[in-house]
Design a protein around this motif. Structure first.
Motif, PDB file in Angstrom:
ATOM      1  N   ALA A  37      68.961  31.569  57.835  1.00 13.30           N
ATOM      2  CA  ALA A  37      68.071  32.624  57.605  1.00 13.30           C
ATOM      3  C   ALA A  37      68.711  33.300  56.675  1.00 13.30           C
ATOM      4  O   ALA A  37      70.372  33.256  56.510  1.00 13.30           O
ATOM      5  CB  ALA A  37      67.833  33.876  58.389  1.00 13.30           C
ATOM      6  N   ALA A  38      68.279  34.125  55.717  1.00 12.63           N
ATOM      7  CA  ALA A  38      68.675  34.477  54.821  1.00 12.63           C
ATOM      8  C   ALA A  38      67.277  35.460  54.070  1.00 12.63           C
ATOM      9  O   ALA A  38      66.073  35.242  54.138  1.00 12.63           O
ATOM     10  CB  ALA A  38      68.642  33.916  53.419  1.00 12.63           C
ATOM     11  N   SER A  39      67.640  36.463  53.359  1.00 11.59           N
ATOM     12  CA  SER A  39      66.978  37.530  52.846  1.00 11.59           C
ATOM     13  C   SER A  39      66.471  37.056  51.101  1.00 11.59           C
ATOM     14  O   SER A  39      66.987  36.081  50.922  1.00 11.59           O
ATOM     15  CB  SER A  39      67.436  38.757  52.197  1.00 11.59           C
ATOM     16  OG  SER A  39      68.338  39.347  51.376  1.00 11.59           O
ATOM     17  N   SER A  69      58.429  34.000  57.896  1.00 12.26           N
ATOM     18  CA  SER A  69      59.308  34.378  57.113  1.00 12.26           C
ATOM     19  C   SER A  69      58.950  35.636  58.427  1.00 12.26           C
ATOM     20  O   SER A  69      58.293  35.856  59.711  1.00 12.26           O
ATOM     21  CB  SER A  69      58.640  35.560  55.828  1.00 12.26           C
ATOM     22  OG  SER A  69      57.720  36.014  56.686  1.00 12.26           O
ATOM     23  N   THR A  79      63.382  44.555  55.214  1.00 12.08           N
ATOM     24  CA  THR A  79      64.040  43.545  54.058  1.00 12.08           C
ATOM     25  C   THR A  79      63.511  41.801  54.982  1.00 12.08           C
ATOM     26  O   THR A  79      62.658  41.527  56.229  1.00 12.08           O
ATOM     27  CB  THR A  79      65.558  43.192  54.858  1.00 12.08           C
ATOM     28  OG1 THR A  79      65.852  43.979  54.445  1.00 12.08           O
ATOM     29  CG2 THR A  79      66.119  41.755  53.845  1.00 12.08           C
ATOM     30  N   LYS A  80      62.953  40.827  54.138  1.00  9.40           N
ATOM     31  CA  LYS A  80      62.874  40.102  54.214  1.00  9.40           C
ATOM     32  C   LYS A  80      63.156  38.806  54.513  1.00  9.40           C
ATOM     33  O   LYS A  80      63.617  38.309  53.761  1.00  9.40           O
ATOM     34  CB  LYS A  80      61.059  39.568  53.199  1.00  9.40           C
ATOM     35  CG  LYS A  80      60.264  38.673  54.125  1.00  9.40           C
ATOM     36  CD  LYS A  80      59.288  38.508  52.619  1.00  9.40           C
ATOM     37  CE  LYS A  80      58.210  37.564  52.673  1.00  9.40           C
ATOM     38  NZ  LYS A  80      57.198  37.040  51.851  1.00  9.40           N
ATOM     39  N   LEU A  81      63.201  38.616  55.614  1.00  9.52           N
ATOM     40  CA  LEU A  81      63.875  37.453  56.243  1.00  9.52           C
ATOM     41  C   LEU A  81      63.172  36.192  56.483  1.00  9.52           C
ATOM     42  O   LEU A  81      62.166  36.276  57.334  1.00  9.52           O
ATOM     43  CB  LEU A  81      64.692  37.600  57.825  1.00  9.52           C
ATOM     44  CG  LEU A  81      66.039  38.890  57.725  1.00  9.52           C
ATOM     45  CD1 LEU A  81      66.587  38.773  59.134  1.00  9.52           C
ATOM     46  CD2 LEU A  81      66.872  38.670  56.660  1.00  9.52           C
ATOM     47  N   ARG A  83      63.249  31.565  57.538  1.00  4.25           N
ATOM     48  CA  ARG A  83      64.362  30.055  57.691  1.00  4.25           C
ATOM     49  C   ARG A  83      63.120  29.023  58.020  1.00  4.25           C
ATOM     50  O   ARG A  83      61.695  29.537  57.647  1.00  4.25           O
ATOM     51  CB  ARG A  83      64.880  30.748  59.802  1.00  4.25           C
ATOM     52  CG  ARG A  83      63.311  30.990  60.255  1.00  4.25           C
ATOM     53  CD  ARG A  83      63.637  30.846  61.866  1.00  4.25           C
ATOM     54  NE  ARG A  83      62.429  31.978  62.705  1.00  4.25           N
ATOM     55  CZ  ARG A  83      62.060  31.191  63.170  1.00  4.25           C
ATOM     56  NH1 ARG A  83      62.050  29.679  63.194  1.00  4.25           N
ATOM     57  NH2 ARG A  83      61.234  31.950  64.053  1.00  4.25           N
TER      58      ARG A  83
END
Length: 86
Positions: A37-39, A69, A79-81, A83
């Motif tokens: 997962a990442a922003s 998301s 913050t939008k994460l 995956r």
């Protein structure tokens, strides 16, 4: 990859991976396979892309249901994460 509703990871050769990395959607999917997962901001920074390009690719993948998301609040900021979908 999905097979019968479960998420499967496949191994690909380095030459195929290099070729896929030239396609933005695949580059994001390969990135998320490694990072989980990442922003959007972190992904743009790591891929050396603009946040606009990153948002466009992510929105396209969200429409195809390949990724999911989630918005989280971190240090008082949304913050939008993203995956890979399961």
């Amino acid at each position: 990859l999905r097979a019968g509703g479960e998420m499967k990871t496949i191994q690909i050769s380095k030459s195929v991976e290099k070729e896929l990395e030239t396609i933005p959607k695949w580059k994001v999917m390969l990135y998320l396979q490694e990072k989980e997962a990442a922003s959007v901001y972190q992904m743009a920074k790591d891929l050396d892309w603009s946040t606009g390009k990153t948002h466009a690719v992510i929105n396209s993948l969200l429409k195809s249901a390949v990724i999911k998301s989630k918005t989280v609040v971190k240090n008082g900021r949304a913050t939008k994460l993203v995956r890979l979908a399961e």
